[in-house]
Design an enzyme around this catalytic site. Sequence first.
Site, PDB file in Angstrom:
ATOM      1  N   GLY A 223       0.813  -1.176  -0.006  1.00 49.84           N
ATOM      2  CA  GLY A 223       0.043  -0.023  -0.054  1.00 49.84           C
ATOM      3  C   GLY A 223       0.982   1.111  -0.104  1.00 49.84           C
ATOM      4  CD  GLU A 246       5.093  -2.730  -3.287  1.00 49.94           C
ATOM      5  OE1 GLU A 246       5.966  -1.789  -3.542  1.00 49.94           O
ATOM      6  OE2 GLU A 246       4.014  -3.002  -3.623  1.00 49.94           O
ATOM      7  CB  CYS A 280       3.713   0.967  -6.214  1.00 53.45           C
ATOM      8  SG  CYS A 280       4.040  -0.940  -6.565  1.00 53.45           S
TER       9      CYS A 280
END
Length: 490
Positions: A223, A246, A280
């Site tokens: 997240g 992560e 991400c």
Amino acid sequence: MSHPALFINGAWQQGRGAEFSKTDPVDNQPLWQANAADGSDVAAACEAARAAFPAWARTPFEQREQLVKRFAALLEEHKSHLAATISRETSKPRWETLTEVQAMIGKVAISLQAYQVRTGVSQTAMADGASVLRHRPHGVLAVFGPYNFPGHLPNGHIVPALLAGNTVVFKPSELTPQTAEETLKLWQQAGLPDGVINMVQGGRETGEALAASTDIDGLLFTGSAGTGYHLHRQLAGQPEKILALEMGGNNALIVDQIEDCDAAVNLAIQSAFISAGQRCTCSRRILVKRGSEGDAFIERLVQVASALRIGRWDAEPQPFMGGVISSAAAEKMLAAQHHLLSLGGKALLTMQRLESGSALLSPGIIDVTGVRDVPDEEYFGPLTTIIRYNDFDEAVRIANQTRYGLSVGLVSPQRERFDHLLLEARAGIVNWNKPLTGASSAAPFGGVGASGNHRPSAYYAADYCAWPMASLESESLTLPASLSPGLSFN
């Protein structure tokens, strides 16, 4: 209408917390409604996982393997339905969510291979016995899932955790509760023993209660950096708990030398705007060398980005991208663009809301070359920046000027340039003539700095799902021929 949305000890239960709901990001129509888990629900889920752990950990690996394979087969059988569920909740196009479910299936094979190679049993012969390495499960692992890949990314934690013999308490994003519910139903159908996976739905209060539980032995999180840092602080002083984070990235794509302008533009589009910029690894910064070649690249990038097809997940022909996760997220992205412009950025392509109240946004490209005090933030949406540079050393310095360290990429025909970047880059993923958003499940996935620790959701996930147990072993005991100095049996 609210319904039993918690899965605890093999049964669906009504939450005792506040009611919350999920709406379609594009048209705000209701999709899902239920009560969140309160502290007592979280405690019950953790207790169920704790009670189920001894039997699950002692279950022969072959049986755990077969159950996980049954889950993969059910994913294949229900691929279209699960993909449609993900699309409705996230607004990602059907073509993209079908690949997500396929990645969930592929993750099972990768996790099985990784378990054997990285956390299986190995033995080294010694003169008087053997050195044996085994691995043991931690116990109860809390898994926190994100909303951008609500099926694939939690799956990348849960599958290796189960294979290693852990039990799980899963807390999905409150923005994608239905995907989590449908996924848990498939685990249940696969024959998962009661208590091995438990699910608690809810927002921040539910997550904080789970992270604070004394019944968990670790926490696996994918997240935002903000939430990851909060969890790290919450678990501070508890070294007995494994914590795998992560998080995000402020990733740079360096466009150095261009042989095929359209190929370079396609790579940049895939790096910056795939999934409406909600990966991400997306490129938040595109570094372009000064000069006519760079000018032509930027002009073509703006032209192609402005023509991207954007629309509903089920539209035909299929759009390149849908919206961001919610109307509120769209507002944040528009505010971020406004802030960059207020600092002195130049809009090359202005991000716009396509429909009132909708999460559909067009791409934005802002030139921030020479702009001071640009925030080192991960703008999680279809917004990227352009920064011009003079030479490659300057480009590498700019790429590294971030507290994050997730991914960096290079567009160049020169291997020497890439070798230089490999030596200097501060990032867990370094790509050459490949999109930043491209990754292999057979390789580590993750970064350094504010991008997290460990390598969740890929081949190396096996590492944090089990701890190593080393043994020196001999089937018999005999007195050594040579005794230690000062020791005598006379």
